[in-house]
Design a protein around this motif. Structure first.
Motif, PDB file in Angstrom:
ATOM      1  N   GLU A   3       0.852  -1.182   0.000  1.00  0.00           N
ATOM      2  CA  GLU A   3       0.000   0.000   0.000  1.00  0.00           C
ATOM      3  C   GLU A   3       0.888   1.232   0.000  1.00  0.00           C
ATOM      4  N   THR A   4       0.372   2.321  -0.519  1.00  0.00           N
ATOM      5  CA  THR A   4       1.112   3.572  -0.526  1.00  0.00           C
ATOM      6  C   THR A   4       0.688   4.380   0.689  1.00  0.00           C
ATOM      7  N   LEU A   5       1.551   4.440   1.696  1.00  0.00           N
ATOM      8  CA  LEU A   5       1.272   5.211   2.901  1.00  0.00           C
ATOM      9  C   LEU A   5       1.868   6.605   2.732  1.00  0.00           C
ATOM     10  N   VAL A   6       1.073   7.627   3.062  1.00  0.00           N
ATOM     11  CA  VAL A   6       1.509   9.007   2.894  1.00  0.00           C
ATOM     12  C   VAL A   6       1.251   9.803   4.167  1.00  0.00           C
ATOM     13  N   THR A   7       2.055  10.831   4.353  1.00  0.00           N
ATOM     14  CA  THR A   7       1.815  11.844   5.371  1.00  0.00           C
ATOM     15  C   THR A   7       1.744  13.167   4.628  1.00  0.00           C
ATOM     16  N   VAL A   8       0.629  13.874   4.785  1.00  0.00           N
ATOM     17  CA  VAL A   8       0.369  15.087   4.022  1.00  0.00           C
ATOM     18  C   VAL A   8       0.060  16.220   5.000  1.00  0.00           C
ATOM     19  N   VAL A   9       0.653  17.381   4.750  1.00  0.00           N
ATOM     20  CA  VAL A   9       0.431  18.571   5.571  1.00  0.00           C
ATOM     21  C   VAL A   9      -0.281  19.602   4.712  1.00  0.00           C
ATOM     22  N   VAL A  77      -2.208  14.755   7.978  1.00  0.00           N
ATOM     23  CA  VAL A  77      -3.003  13.555   7.725  1.00  0.00           C
ATOM     24  C   VAL A  77      -2.067  12.427   7.316  1.00  0.00           C
ATOM     25  N   GLN A  78      -2.248  11.278   7.937  1.00  0.00           N
ATOM     26  CA  GLN A  78      -1.476  10.094   7.550  1.00  0.00           C
ATOM     27  C   GLN A  78      -2.471   8.998   7.190  1.00  0.00           C
ATOM     28  N   GLY A  79      -2.167   8.258   6.116  1.00  0.00           N
ATOM     29  CA  GLY A  79      -3.058   7.184   5.717  1.00  0.00           C
ATOM     30  C   GLY A  79      -2.640   6.551   4.404  1.00  0.00           C
ATOM     31  N   ARG A  80      -3.565   5.789   3.835  1.00  0.00           N
ATOM     32  CA  ARG A  80      -3.321   5.068   2.587  1.00  0.00           C
ATOM     33  C   ARG A  80      -3.824   5.903   1.405  1.00  0.00           C
ATOM     34  N   ASP A  97      -7.571  10.047  -3.098  1.00  0.00           N
ATOM     35  CA  ASP A  97      -8.202   9.917  -1.789  1.00  0.00           C
ATOM     36  C   ASP A  97      -7.182   9.414  -0.787  1.00  0.00           C
ATOM     37  N   ILE A  98      -7.349   9.826   0.460  1.00  0.00           N
ATOM     38  CA  ILE A  98      -6.528   9.304   1.547  1.00  0.00           C
ATOM     39  C   ILE A  98      -7.463   8.654   2.550  1.00  0.00           C
ATOM     40  N   ASP A  99      -7.273   7.359   2.774  1.00  0.00           N
ATOM     41  CA  ASP A  99      -8.004   6.634   3.808  1.00  0.00           C
ATOM     42  C   ASP A  99      -7.202   6.834   5.089  1.00  0.00           C
ATOM     43  N   ALA A 100      -7.615   7.800   5.903  1.00  0.00           N
ATOM     44  CA  ALA A 100      -6.816   8.276   7.024  1.00  0.00           C
ATOM     45  C   ALA A 100      -6.729   7.263   8.166  1.00  0.00           C
ATOM     46  N   THR A 101      -5.537   7.166   8.725  1.00  0.00           N
ATOM     47  CA  THR A 101      -5.333   6.417   9.970  1.00  0.00           C
ATOM     48  C   THR A 101      -5.117   7.397  11.114  1.00  0.00           C
ATOM     49  N   THR A 102      -4.623   8.604  10.793  1.00  0.00           N
ATOM     50  CA  THR A 102      -4.367   9.637  11.798  1.00  0.00           C
ATOM     51  C   THR A 102      -4.626  11.008  11.190  1.00  0.00           C
TER      52      THR A 102
END
Length: 139
Positions: A3-9, A77-80, A97-102
């Motif tokens: 999966e592509t995990l990203v952290t976006v500000v 935001v962090q997620g897939r 889309d980002i499926d957020a975990t945090t």
């Protein structure tokens, strides 16, 4: 699983929309992420291109997003990451889309007051149950 995990500000661009689904609560909002760069010719910082992401927050995160975020607030935001290509009514479009975990406020740009969500626990609401749950004193 790959999966592509990203952290976006970025900044909250739309009011979070909350829905209670059969699978549980879910909130979604648009996140605006604008790059910044230093223009050496003019010797100033300038805005670059703005990317928009739809952030999906599920279960308790969705409930907390709805209660905590408003338009314009800086968040992390962090997620897939999920990039979708679709065609509807003869129109082709792509969405990220980002499926957020945090999800949290960006404290480098302001302050926040955290409030813990109390879960339904009889020991916390009924003093008699709380006394029963306390360990016996030793000694």
């Amino acid at each position: 699983m790959n999966e592509t995990l990203v952290t976006v500000v970025g900044n909250v661009a739309t009011t979070p929309v909350f829905r209670e689904l059969a699978s549980g609560p879910v909130s979604r909002f648009r996140l605006a992420v604008t790059s910044r760069y230093y223009d050496a010719v003019q010797k100033v910082w300038a805005d670059g291109h703005t990317n928009f992401f739809t952030v999906w927050a599920r279960r308790s995160l969705g409930t907390n997003v709805q209660a905590s975020l408003t338009i314009g607030e800086p968040v992390v935001v962090q997620g897939r990451l999920k990039v979708r290509d679709e065609e509807r009514g003869g129109q082709h479009w792509t969405s990220a889309d980002i499926d957020a975990t945090t999800v949290g406020h960006d404290l480098s740009r302001g302050t926040a007051a955290f409030r813990r969500v109390l879960k339904a626990n009889p020991a916390l609401t009924d003093p008699a149950s709380a006394r029963e749950a306390e360990p016996e004193p030793v000694g």
